[in-house]
Write a protein that holds these residues in place. Structure first.
Motif, PDB file in Angstrom:
ATOM      1  N   ILE A  50       0.691  -1.086   0.090  1.00 45.25           N
ATOM      2  CA  ILE A  50       0.103  -0.059  -0.121  1.00 45.25           C
ATOM      3  C   ILE A  50       0.982   1.223  -0.009  1.00 45.25           C
ATOM      4  N   ALA A  51       1.966   1.434   0.859  1.00 44.53           N
ATOM      5  CA  ALA A  51       2.892   2.308   0.697  1.00 44.53           C
ATOM      6  C   ALA A  51       3.389   2.580  -0.515  1.00 44.53           C
ATOM      7  N   ALA A  52       3.774   1.560  -1.276  1.00 45.13           N
ATOM      8  CA  ALA A  52       4.485   1.699  -2.378  1.00 45.13           C
ATOM      9  C   ALA A  52       3.488   2.293  -3.466  1.00 45.13           C
ATOM     10  N   MET A  53       2.352   1.889  -3.482  1.00 48.51           N
ATOM     11  CA  MET A  53       1.051   2.373  -4.329  1.00 48.51           C
ATOM     12  C   MET A  53       0.893   3.775  -3.990  1.00 48.51           C
ATOM     13  N   ALA A  54       0.962   4.119  -2.672  1.00 42.98           N
ATOM     14  CA  ALA A  54       0.711   5.727  -2.247  1.00 42.98           C
ATOM     15  C   ALA A  54       1.888   6.305  -2.583  1.00 42.98           C
ATOM     16  N   GLY A  55       3.291   5.761  -2.583  1.00 43.70           N
ATOM     17  CA  GLY A  55       4.551   6.503  -3.148  1.00 43.70           C
ATOM     18  C   GLY A  55       4.268   6.827  -4.513  1.00 43.70           C
ATOM     19  N   ASP A  56       3.739   5.899  -5.504  1.00 38.61           N
ATOM     20  CA  ASP A  56       3.758   5.934  -7.092  1.00 38.61           C
ATOM     21  C   ASP A  56       2.755   7.205  -7.183  1.00 38.61           C
ATOM     22  N   ILE A  57       1.615   7.112  -6.337  1.00 36.28           N
ATOM     23  CA  ILE A  57       0.414   8.042  -6.500  1.00 36.28           C
ATOM     24  C   ILE A  57       1.288   9.560  -6.330  1.00 36.28           C
ATOM     25  N   GLU A  58       2.167   9.470  -5.188  1.00 37.15           N
ATOM     26  CA  GLU A  58       2.458  10.834  -4.743  1.00 37.15           C
ATOM     27  C   GLU A  58       3.823  11.338  -5.780  1.00 37.15           C
ATOM     28  N   LEU A  93       7.492 -10.222  -3.118  1.00 35.45           N
ATOM     29  CA  LEU A  93       6.286 -10.652  -2.659  1.00 35.45           C
ATOM     30  C   LEU A  93       5.320 -11.229  -3.972  1.00 35.45           C
ATOM     31  N   GLU A  94       4.299 -11.637  -4.041  1.00 34.27           N
ATOM     32  CA  GLU A  94       3.203 -11.895  -4.977  1.00 34.27           C
ATOM     33  C   GLU A  94       2.065 -11.030  -4.894  1.00 34.27           C
ATOM     34  N   ILE A  95       1.809 -10.165  -5.869  1.00 31.61           N
ATOM     35  CA  ILE A  95       0.922  -9.013  -5.755  1.00 31.61           C
ATOM     36  C   ILE A  95      -0.263  -8.986  -6.666  1.00 31.61           C
ATOM     37  N   TYR A 115      -2.008   3.507 -15.203  1.00 31.64           N
ATOM     38  CA  TYR A 115      -2.636   2.147 -14.983  1.00 31.64           C
ATOM     39  C   TYR A 115      -1.782   1.150 -14.072  1.00 31.64           C
ATOM     40  N   LEU A 116      -2.503   0.518 -13.189  1.00 29.84           N
ATOM     41  CA  LEU A 116      -1.566  -0.531 -12.377  1.00 29.84           C
ATOM     42  C   LEU A 116      -1.738  -1.738 -13.319  1.00 29.84           C
ATOM     43  N   LEU A 125       2.462  -4.659 -11.467  1.00 35.40           N
ATOM     44  CA  LEU A 125       2.359  -5.200 -10.275  1.00 35.40           C
ATOM     45  C   LEU A 125       3.441  -6.429 -10.042  1.00 35.40           C
ATOM     46  N   SER A 126       3.831  -6.981 -11.192  1.00 34.69           N
ATOM     47  CA  SER A 126       4.801  -7.911 -11.147  1.00 34.69           C
ATOM     48  C   SER A 126       6.141  -7.305 -10.818  1.00 34.69           C
ATOM     49  N   ASP A 127       6.508  -6.259 -11.380  1.00 40.99           N
ATOM     50  CA  ASP A 127       7.791  -5.508 -11.201  1.00 40.99           C
ATOM     51  C   ASP A 127       7.675  -5.037  -9.852  1.00 40.99           C
ATOM     52  N   MET A 128       6.598  -4.483  -9.000  1.00 41.57           N
ATOM     53  CA  MET A 128       6.677  -4.072  -7.810  1.00 41.57           C
ATOM     54  C   MET A 128       6.660  -5.219  -6.919  1.00 41.57           C
ATOM     55  N   GLY A 129       6.259  -6.433  -7.361  1.00 42.06           N
ATOM     56  CA  GLY A 129       6.176  -7.585  -6.353  1.00 42.06           C
ATOM     57  C   GLY A 129       7.987  -8.170  -6.395  1.00 42.06           C
ATOM     58  N   ARG A 130       8.332  -7.859  -7.629  1.00 37.50           N
ATOM     59  CA  ARG A 130       9.875  -8.368  -7.703  1.00 37.50           C
ATOM     60  C   ARG A 130      10.601  -7.322  -6.929  1.00 37.50           C
TER      61      ARG A 130
END
Length: 623
Positions: free
Chosen positions: A54-62, A208-210, A193-194, A199-204
Motif C-alpha cells: 500500500i505504501a509503494a502504491m501511495a508512493g507511486d501516486i505521490e 512478494l506476489e501481488i 494504470y496498475l 504489479l509484477s515489477d513491484m512484487g519483484r
C-alpha cells in the motif's frame, strides 16, 4: 517392618516426579505455544507486507502527483488553457514519446468551468490511443463534481479509479501561474494504470506476489478500508507453504475499486516447526539434567540451610552479647524464616540504639542548659562588676572635658606669650586638637561598654512569661521601623514593607518583639554592600499552623553555609572588626524561644539572606 525413607529421600523422589511431569507437560504444550507465536509473527509480517505494498502504491501516486503539480504550475500550461501557443505546447509537451517516457496513460486539461480542453487516453499495454470522452467525464465527476473542487483549488486530489478492469492511479491539481499569483485557471488530471506488469515489477522489488482482484468477484471481500485509513486484512492459509493477505482499496468516491492480494511463502511457519523439534529435544535433555542436579543439591537446599541458619543466628547473638554494643548487627544471610528472625533482631537493636542516642541527646541538652544557666549567672556578675568602673570613666570623661574647656582660654593666652608651650611631651598646638579627640574616643568606648553590658544583662535575664499578652505584630514592626528610620535611610534606596491584612494578634511581649525586629532589620541593613541592594519586611499568617510569620529579606553579602548553624551562639559574630558583639542574634533567638516561636536562616554568599520568624497566635483572640 516397613522401611521408612529419610526426609532427603522423600524430597528427592518428589522432585523426580515433579520434574518428569513438567517435562512431559512442556513437550505436550510446546508445539502449540511455539507454532502459535510463529503464526502470530507470520500474520504480523504479512500485514506489514500489505502495508509495504500500500505504501509503494501511495508512493507511486505521490510521484505522479509531483509530476502533475510540476506540469500544472507552468506558465505555458496556463497559456495553453487560455488558447495561446496551443500548437507549440502540444508539440513540446504532449507527444507520444513523452507519455511513454513518463509511463502516463491518461492526461486531461479542464478549464475552470469544467469543460475539457485536451485529453489523452492510451492503452496501458499497446500504447494505442483510446476514446477519452467517457473517461474524462468520469474523472471530472470524481474530482471536480464530487465535492472535491475546493480540495483541488488548494492542494489537489489523489486516489484510484477502476477502469478497464484495472486500477487507475489518478491525481488532479489546479493549474496556476508559476509565481503562484492569481486564481486557478483550470485543472490538470493525470493517470497511470496498475497493470499486471506493473504489479509484477513491484512484487519483484518487494519479493512478494501481488495482484489486484475485482471487488465483485467470487472470493469473499475483506472488511472495507482505504489507502489512508486503518486497513483490515483478511488472511488465508492455503497450505503449509503459502499464505495470502487481502485488503480492500476504495476509489475517490469511497466505492470498492479492487481487492489487493499479497501472497508470500510460509517460511516463518516452517521455522516454527523446526524450533518446536529443537525445543522438544532440549526439554527432554534439560529434564534429565534438572533431575540429576536436584538430587545433588537437595541436601544443600533443604536439609543443610536450617542447620546453617540456626548456627548463624546463635553465633551472631553470642557475638553481640560479648561486644555489649547496640550498634552491632547480625550479618546478612540467605532469605528464609530464620533470616527473618535475624532481621527482627536487627530492627530491635536499631530501636534500642535509637533510644540510647535519644537519651544521650537529652543528657547533652540538659548539660548545655546547665552551662547556659551558669553562663548567665557569670555574665550577670561580670556585667555588674564592669558597669561601676565604666560609670566612673564616663563621669570622669565629662569632668575632664569641662576642665579642658575651662582651661582653654588661659592656655591660649599662655601659648600666645610662649609659642613653645608644651603639655607633657607634645607641643600645645598639637595637644589642643588631640585632647578633645581622645576624650571623645574615651566617651565612645565607654558607651560601647555600656551597650555591651546591657546586652549581657538582657542575655542573662530569665524569661518573664508573666508579661505575655495579645500583641499586634503590625504595631510592633511599625514601632521598630520608626527607631530604624535613620539606619534604613542611610543604608538602602529600596526598602519595602508588605504586611498581610487580617492577621490575628500573637502571644508575646511587645517591647521584646520590637527588639527582635530591630535586631534582624538592623543586621539586614548592615549586610548591604550598596544602596541599590534591597531590604524587604513582610508578614504572613498561616491559619493551618496557627502562626504569624515575619520575613526579612536582604540582597546583601550573604552568609557562608558553615556559619548558618552558629548564628544563634552567644558571642559569635562576623562583624567583630566593625564593633559587633555577637549577642544580637543570640538575644533575638532567646526572645523568640521564650515566646514559643522559631527562627530560620536561609542564605547564599553573594545573593542575600532570608530570616523567617514564626510566632504562635494569641489563641483566646483567634478562636
Amino acid at each position: 517392618m516397613r522401611m521408612r525413607l529419610s526426609l532427603g529421600a522423600r524430597i528427592m523422589a518428589g522432585m523426580a516426579v515433579v520434574v518428569s511431569a513438567l517435562a512431559a507437560g512442556s513437550i505436550a504444550i510446546s508445539r502449540g505455544a511455539v507454532l502459535r507465536s510463529h503464526i502470530q509473527l507470520e500474520e504480523k509480517l504479512l500485514r506489514r507486507n500489505v502495508d509495504r505494498v500500500i505504501a509503494a502504491m501511495a508512493g507511486d501516486i505521490e510521484n505522479l502527483a509531483t509530476l502533475a503539480r510540476d506540469w500544472a504550475e507552468r506558465d505555458d500550461t496556463v497559456d495553453f488553457l487560455e488558447g495561446r501557443n496551443t500548437e507549440s505546447y502540444i508539440k513540446a509537451n504532449l507527444s507520444d514519446e513523452i507519455f511513454r517516457n513518463l509511463k502516463v496513460q491518461v492526461l486531461f486539461l479542464f478549464r475552470e468551468d469544467g469543460s475539457l480542453v485536451y485529453g489523452v487516453h492510451r492503452d496501458p499495454v499497446s500504447g494505442e490511443r483510446l476514446p477519452c470522452e467517457e473517461l474524462a467525464r468520469i474523472v471530472r465527476r470524481e474530482t471536480l463534481d464530487a465535492g472535491n473542487g475546493k480540495k483541488i483549488a488548494s492542494r489537489g486530489v489523489s486516489g484510484v479509479l477502476r477502469e478497464r478492469g484495472m486500477l487507475l492511479q489518478i491525481v488532479a491539481r489546479p493549474v496556476v501561474k508559476s509565481d503562484g499569483r492569481g486564481p486557478a485557471r483550470g485543472t490538470l488530471a493525470m493517470g497511470r494504470y496498475l497493470t499486471e506488469a506493473t504489479l509484477s515489477d513491484m512484487g519483484r522489488r518487494l519479493s512478494l506476489e501481488i495482484s489486484v482482484e475485482d471487488p465483485n468477484g467470487t472470493r469473499a471481500m475483506p472488511a472495507e478500508s482505504g489507502l489512508e485509513q486503518s486497513r483490515a486484512v483478511r488472511i488465508d492459509r492455503f497450505s503449509e507453504e503459502r499464505i495470502e493477505g487481502r485488503t480492500l482499496i476504495r476509489d475517490l468516491s469511497g466505492r470498492p475499486a479492487g481487492v489487493l492480494a499479497v501472497a508470500m511463502p510460509r517460511e516463518v511457519y516452517a521455522q516454527g516447526l523446526v524450533a518446536f523439534r529443537f525445543i522438544g529435544a532440549w526439554i527432554a535433555a534439560i529434564a534429565a539434567v534438572v533431575l540429576a542436579c536436584t538430587m545433588l543439591l537437595v541436601s544443600r537446599l533443604v536439609l543443610r540451610p536450617l542447620h546453617d541458619s540456626l548456627l548463624w543466628l546463635r553465633q551472631g547473638v553470642e557475638q553481640i552479647r560479648a561486644q555489649a554494643d547496640l550498634s552491632a548487627r547480625l550479618r546478612s544471610a540467605a532469605g528464609n524464616e530464620v533470616a527473618e528472625v535475624g532481621i527482627a533482631i536487627n530492627e530491635m537493636l536499631s530501636a534500642l540504639e535509637a533510644a540510647e542516642r535519644a537519651a544521650d541527646r537529652q543528657k547533652q541538652e540538659l548539660y548545655q542548659a546547665h552551662k547556659l544557666t551558669s553562663l548567665g549567672t557569670l555574665v550577670s556578675g561580670i556585667a555588674h562588676e564592669i558597669s561601676n568602673p565604666n560609670n566612673v570613666v564616663t563621669l570622669n570623661v565629662d569632668s575632664l572635658e569641662s576642665f579642658f574647656r575651662g582651661a582653654l582660654e588661659i592656655l591660649d593666652e599662655e601659648h600666645g606669650r610662649n609659642p613653645s608651650l608644651r603639655i607633657g611631651a607634645r607641643p600645645y598646638s598639637e595637644a589642643r586638637e588631640q585632647i578633645p579627640a581622645l576624650l571623645a574616643e574615651m566617651r565612645e568606648a565607654s558607651a560601647k561598654i555600656s551597650r555591651l553590658i546591657e546586652e549581657l544583662k538582657h542575655f542573662a535575664r530569665p524569661a518573664d512569661r508573666g508579661e505575655m499578652g495579645p500583641v499586634r505584630i503590625e504595631s510592633v514592626i511599625e514601632s521598630a521601623l520608626v527607631l530604624l528610620r535613620h539606619t534604613i535611610k542611610s543604608s538602602t534606596d529600596r526598602f519595602t514593607l508588605q504586611m498581610e491584612d487580617g492577621a490575628p494578634p500573637v502571644r508575646g511581649n511587645a517591647q521584646k518583639l520590637e527588639q527582635v525586629v530591630v535586631n534582624i532589620v538592623q543586621n539586614a541593613c548592615q549586610a548591604l554592600r550598596s544602596r541599590d541592594e534591597a531590604v524587604q519586611v513582610q508578614t504572613a499568617f498561616d491559619a493551618a499552623a496557627g502562626r504569624v510569620r515575619i520575613i526579612v529579606r536582604d540582597e546583601g553579602r550573604g552568609i557562608p553555609a558553615e556559619n548558618l548553624s552558629r548564628l544563634g551562639d552567644p558571642f559569635f559574630t562576623t562583624r567583630r572588626e566593625q564593633g559587633g558583639t555577637g549577642l544580637g542574634l543570640s538575644i533575638t533567638a532567646k526572645i523568640i524561644a521564650d515566646h514559643g516561636g522559631a527562627i530560620r536562616f536561609e542564605s547564599e554568599p553573594g545573593r542575600g539572606t532570608v530570616v523567617t520568624v514564626e510566632l504562635p497566635v494569641w489563641k483566646e483572640a483567634w478562636t
